[in-house]
Design an enzyme around this catalytic site. Structure first.
Site, short mmCIF file in Angstrom:
data_model
loop_
_atom_site.label_atom_id
_atom_site.label_comp_id
_atom_site.label_asym_id
_atom_site.label_seq_id
_atom_site.Cartn_x
_atom_site.Cartn_y
_atom_site.Cartn_z
N CYS B 404 0.82 -1.22 0.00
CA CYS B 404 0.00 0.00 0.00
C CYS B 404 0.86 1.27 0.00
CB CYS B 404 -0.95 -0.01 1.18
SG CYS B 404 -2.06 1.41 1.17
N ASP B 405 1.56 1.50 1.10
CA ASP B 405 2.32 2.75 1.21
C ASP B 405 3.38 2.89 0.12
OD1 ASP B 405 0.93 3.69 3.36
OD2 ASP B 405 2.31 2.87 4.85
N VAL B 406 4.00 1.78 -0.28
CA VAL B 406 5.12 1.87 -1.23
C VAL B 406 4.65 2.19 -2.64
CG1 VAL B 406 6.60 0.36 0.13
CG2 VAL B 406 5.18 -0.62 -1.65
#
Lengths: 106, 478
Positions: B404-406
């Site tokens: 998600c964040d990456v």
């Protein structure tokens, strides 16, 4: 004093050489790298062995034995896991190239 | 015995270790490197026995057999998902050993040792003790025995500072020529250091774990080197220093990849207690910021009635270039084997398939690589972020599995979020993005991911192992 300076020099040199080499380790090998260096950090077992080279009162003997136990766990476990992980890394294309090179040479 | 001979032998053993580390530059030679490092350690042990002799062979043999036996058993059984917890646990064992050795050396032979040596011994005791407790917490969090969310007590930072000062102060006062009188206060200092390790580790949450585990790697090496200085053993100093170097590099790489400073990981951001990602960054805001070409409502509804699985399978069937982006969610869902099968199937159909791996995907540096290696993925298919990021524009399908964040484009386009400035994989530039995530909640950073709302994104929400299995089946049909 001379000993201390020498000791710090050994530290600085080993740190610098290690740094130069480890910076080049590809990301893909970072987990095995950490697992292996973790086994290496159990080098304190050598210090524990040196402490076992003289008579020790029981309490010290117990403490040093625990240190050896923890370090041995680290060394045997660390190198074994690293070896297992590295064994999983395979590349058909790299292997093909290697055999092609060998075949061409002979 | 001749002193220069000993020095030459020490240097020889250190040279073998360096040679081993040098072989870690490529996967093909790394196994040999691992064996060389093990050989260096064995030679060091032989050298130590030869130099000092042994008075307690029984204790040594028993400890080696028990400790080594446990290590060997665990090494054979551990799975690649459990690797971070196992490595963290081993950092703790290394810290414990260093702390105990330095402690015994200090109480046993501090009569003659110079003050600087004693200070270094104290450093060994304290760093080793803090590494020990910090690693146990890290291992418990990584193995799920403890919740991975940060635990912050009131006055957390202040308590850490006070503990550090107290441990160092009491430790320094404990040092001195009278060896027998200082054992109790030295023990107290060690206990305070154990408390410090706990305090620092509990506040570190899930996705910051790669930083913590790398940092503990460095401190375990540092503790060993400090032991080496009081014991005046060059092997300990040099081996410890290389480990410290390795841990420092990994810590730096992890911090850079997360756009975090080491201090912020440990001490937290200012005003973190009031930090509410959802209030700062609402979904509606994300939608307005990221819709360069907003999809008209009818088009959106038309898309919604279509089966996303069929859409995703069709996109994969038509694609020439596919990039798969794995994240920690893939490990959690045990989806790496299905993902690998999917990659193999697409490759067999003549498509170019590569994996793009963000440096902090997973729970330790390089975690995704070993997971995929275990699933039999050719390592030449694994690409680092810098090498592959420019290729997303020419990519037909970016397949996100549990990340998600990456891949959150808000890191680039929105100021003032915890992600802002973090380097990401440019999945949003691919023509189609297929996301196999559990849900559309934000990742660890708490920042909503606008990628989910992009018109070219197909969401396959749910257990990633199931989603990848469905995809595998569906693409095989088409």
């Amino acid at each position: 004093m001379v000993e201390l300076v020498f000791a710090l020099l050994v530290f600085a040199l080993a740190f610098a050489v290690g740094y130069r080499l480890i910076v080049r380790v590809p990301q893909m090998l970072h987990t095995p790298l950490m697992s292996m260096t973790n086994a290496i950090s159990a080098v304190v077992v050598l210090g524990a062995m040196a402490l076992l080279a003289a008579e020790r009162p029981p309490i010290q003997l117990v403490l040093v034995s625990v240190a050896v136990l923890a370090a041995a766990f680290n060394i045997i476990g660390g190198f074994a896991i690293t070896g297992r992980m590295l064994g999983m890394f395979r590349s058909d294309s790299a292997a093909r190239r290697a055999t092609a090179r060998k075949g061409g040479g002979s | 015995m001749n002193q220069s001979l000993h020095l030459v032998l020490d240097l020889l053993v250190i040279g073998i270790l360096i040679g081993g580390i040098h072989r870690f530059r490529a996967p093909a030679t790394a196994r040999q490197g691992n064996r060389l490092a093990a050989a260096a350690l064995a030679l060091g042990a032989a050298l130590t026995l030869w130099r000092n002799g042994l008075v307690h062979p029984g204790a040594l043999a028993a400890a080696v057999i028990i400790g080594g036996g446990i290590g060997r058993r665990l090494a054979v059984r551990v799975t690649m998902v459990q690797i971070p917890a196992m490595v963290a646990f081993q950092h703790g064992a290394g810290g414990l050993a260093a702390s105990l050795v330095a402690y015994v050396e200090l109480v046993a032979v501090s009569h003659g040792a110079a003050a600087v040596h004693q200070v270094s011994g104290l450093a060994g005791v304290l760093i080793g003790a803090a590494t020990f407790s910090g690693s146990l917490v890290a291992s418990a969090k990584l193995s799920g025995r403890m919740r991975a969310t940060p635990i912050i007590v009131p006055g957390h930072g202040l308590a850490a500072v006070v503990l550090t000062i107290a441990a160092v102060g009491i430790g320094l006062l404990a040092l001195g020529p009278a060896a027998t009188s200082n054992t109790a206060s030295l023990l107290l200092a060690a206990i305070l250091a154990v408390g410090l390790g706990l305090l620092l580790a509990v506040r570190i949450g899930g996705a910051d774990m790669p930083v913590l585990i790398s940092f503990l790697n460095a401190t375990a090496g540092l503790a060993a080197a400090a032991c080496g200085i009081i014991l005046q053993d060059h092997l300990l100093i040099a081996f410890g220093a290389t480990v410290a170097a390795s841990g420092s590099i990994l810590t730096h790489v992890m911090c850079r990849a997360m756009n975090r400073r080491l201090a912020t990981v440990f001490v937290g951001q200012q005003g973190e207690a009031n930090f509410r990602p959802f209030e700062i960054f609402h979904r509606s805001e994300a939608a307005t910021l990221h819709k360069e070409a907003p999809v008209s409502t009818p088009a959106r509804e038309a898309r919604a009635v279509q089966d996303p699985l069929a859409q995703a399978a069709a996109a994969l069937a038509q694609a020439q270039r596919v990039v798969i982006i794995p994240g920690y969610g893939m490990a959690l869902a045990q989806a790496q084997f299905n993902t690998a099968r999917l990659a193999a199937q697409l490759t067999a159909r003549g498509k170019s398939v590569r994996f793009a791996i963000h440096p902090v995907a997973g729970r330790m540096p390089g975690h995704m690589h070993v997971l995929l290696a275990e699933a039999d993925v050719d390592y030449e298919m694994l690409w680092e972020m810098e090498a592959i990021n420019d290729d997303f524009r020419q990519t037909d399908v970016a397949l996100v599995v549990g990340a998600c964040d990456v891949v959150n484009p808000a890191a680039i386009s929105v100021e003032g979020t915890p992600l802002s400035g973090m380097p990401i994989l440019m999945a949003h530039q691919a023509r189609t993005v297929v996301v196999c995530n559990l849900d559309r909640n934000p990742g660890y950073s708490g920042v909503e991911n606008p990628l989910y709302d992009e018109p070219g994104t197909i969401l396959l929400l749910g257990d990633a192992r199931q989603s990848t299995a469905d995809l595998l089946e569906k693409t095989a049909e088409s």
